[in-house]
Design a protein around this motif. Structure first.
Motif, short mmCIF file in Angstrom:
data_model
loop_
_atom_site.label_atom_id
_atom_site.label_comp_id
_atom_site.label_asym_id
_atom_site.label_seq_id
_atom_site.Cartn_x
_atom_site.Cartn_y
_atom_site.Cartn_z
N ARG A 1 -10.17 -5.13 -0.91
CA ARG A 1 -10.36 -4.80 -2.33
C ARG A 1 -10.18 -6.04 -3.21
O ARG A 1 -10.78 -6.14 -4.26
CB ARG A 1 -9.38 -3.73 -2.79
N ASP B 1 -2.85 0.41 5.33
CA ASP B 1 -3.79 -0.58 5.83
C ASP B 1 -3.83 -1.83 4.94
O ASP B 1 -4.52 -1.86 3.92
CB ASP B 1 -5.18 0.06 5.92
N PRO C 1 0.83 -1.21 0.00
CA PRO C 1 0.00 0.00 0.00
C PRO C 1 0.87 1.26 0.00
O PRO C 1 1.93 1.29 0.62
CB PRO C 1 -0.81 -0.09 1.29
N ALA D 1 -7.33 -3.21 4.35
CA ALA D 1 -8.10 -2.51 3.33
C ALA D 1 -7.69 -2.97 1.93
O ALA D 1 -8.54 -3.11 1.05
CB ALA D 1 -7.91 -0.99 3.46
N VAL D 2 -6.40 -3.23 1.74
CA VAL D 2 -5.94 -3.76 0.45
C VAL D 2 -6.57 -5.12 0.21
O VAL D 2 -7.11 -5.39 -0.87
CB VAL D 2 -4.40 -3.86 0.42
N LEU E 1 -5.78 4.31 0.86
CA LEU E 1 -5.86 3.18 1.79
C LEU E 1 -4.82 3.29 2.90
O LEU E 1 -4.83 2.48 3.83
CB LEU E 1 -5.67 1.85 1.05
N TRP F 1 -3.31 3.63 -4.83
CA TRP F 1 -3.64 2.79 -3.68
C TRP F 1 -2.44 1.97 -3.25
O TRP F 1 -2.22 1.75 -2.08
CB TRP F 1 -4.77 1.82 -4.00
#
Length: 172
Positions: free
Chosen positions: A114, A107, A98, A110-111, A104, A157
Motif C-alpha cells: 500500500r 500481513d 497492521p 500487504a501494508v 490486511l 488497516w
C-alpha cells in the motif's frame, strides 16, 4: 524493503562489519504496553572519531531517522552509545502495525504494498510481531503518505506513529 529480516536488540558477536560500519546503541525508557527493550542498536557509518550516520530505521528509538548523524561515546567494552543527534537528515521515521482483525490481517507485505509507491524503505520486526519501521525520504509525497496513513488507520488497516519527523512533514 527487507521484509524477512528483523532487528537485533542484543549484542552481536561482532558489532563491526567493516572499519566504517558500526553498531550505535541507544538507551531509552521502555513505553508502557510496548516492547520491553530499553536499548536498540542501529547500524551506522562512522564519519569521525565520535560521529556516525545512521544506516537503518529504528523500531524503538524515537527522535532519530535513517540518515541522521549522531555523536556517540565508546565504553570500555567497545560498544558505541549514542549521546545526541548532531545533524538531521531530511528523512522521517514511521512505524506501522497492521490490525490483525483488519482487511490486511497481520500481513506486513500487504501494508508495504500500500505504501510502496511513495518510495518508503524499511524492515519488519518479526513474523510474530509484524511492526514495520519505515523511512520516509524527504523528497517523497509527504502529504500523500500522511493521507494514506490516516486513511488506513481510519479504515482499520493499521495503527501508525511518527516518532521522528521534519518541519516539512509537519507542514505537509
Amino acid at each position: 524493503m527487507n521484509l524477512p529480516a528483523g532487528p537485533e536488540h542484543s549484542s552481536r558477536e561482532a558489532d563491526e562489519i567493516d572499519a566504517d560500519q558500526i553498531k550505535v546503541w541507544f538507551r531509552f525508557v521502555p513505553r508502557e504496553g510496548w516492547l520491553p527493550q530499553d536499548t536498540e542498536g542501529l547500524w551506522a557509518r562512522r564519519l569521525g572519531p565520535d560521529t556516525a550516520r545512521v544506516d537503518n530505521v529504528p523500531f524503538l528509538q524515537d527522535g532519530v531517522a535513517e540518515g541522521d548523524t549522531v555523536r556517540f561515546r565508546t565504553d570500555d567494552d567497545g560498544q558505541h552509545w549514542a549521546v545526541e543527534r548532531v545533524a538531521a537528515s531530511d528523512n522521517c521515521t514511521v512505524r506501522v502495525l497492521p490490525v490483525p482483525s483488519g482487511p490486511l490481517g497481520r500481513d506486513a507485505r500487504a501494508v508495504h504494498e500500500r505504501l510502496a509507491g511513495f518510495g518508503l524503505t524499511g524492515e519488519v520486526f518479526s513474523k510474530e510481531f509484524p511492526l514495520l519501521a519505515l523511512t520516509v525520504p524527504g523528497g517523497a509525497d509527504l502529504r500523500g503518505v500522511k493521507e494514506l496513513l490516516a486513511r488506513g488507520q481510519d479504515e482499520g488497516w493499521w495503527h501508525f506513529e511518527v516518532p521522528c519527523s521534519t518541519e516539512t512533514w509537519r507542514e505537509a
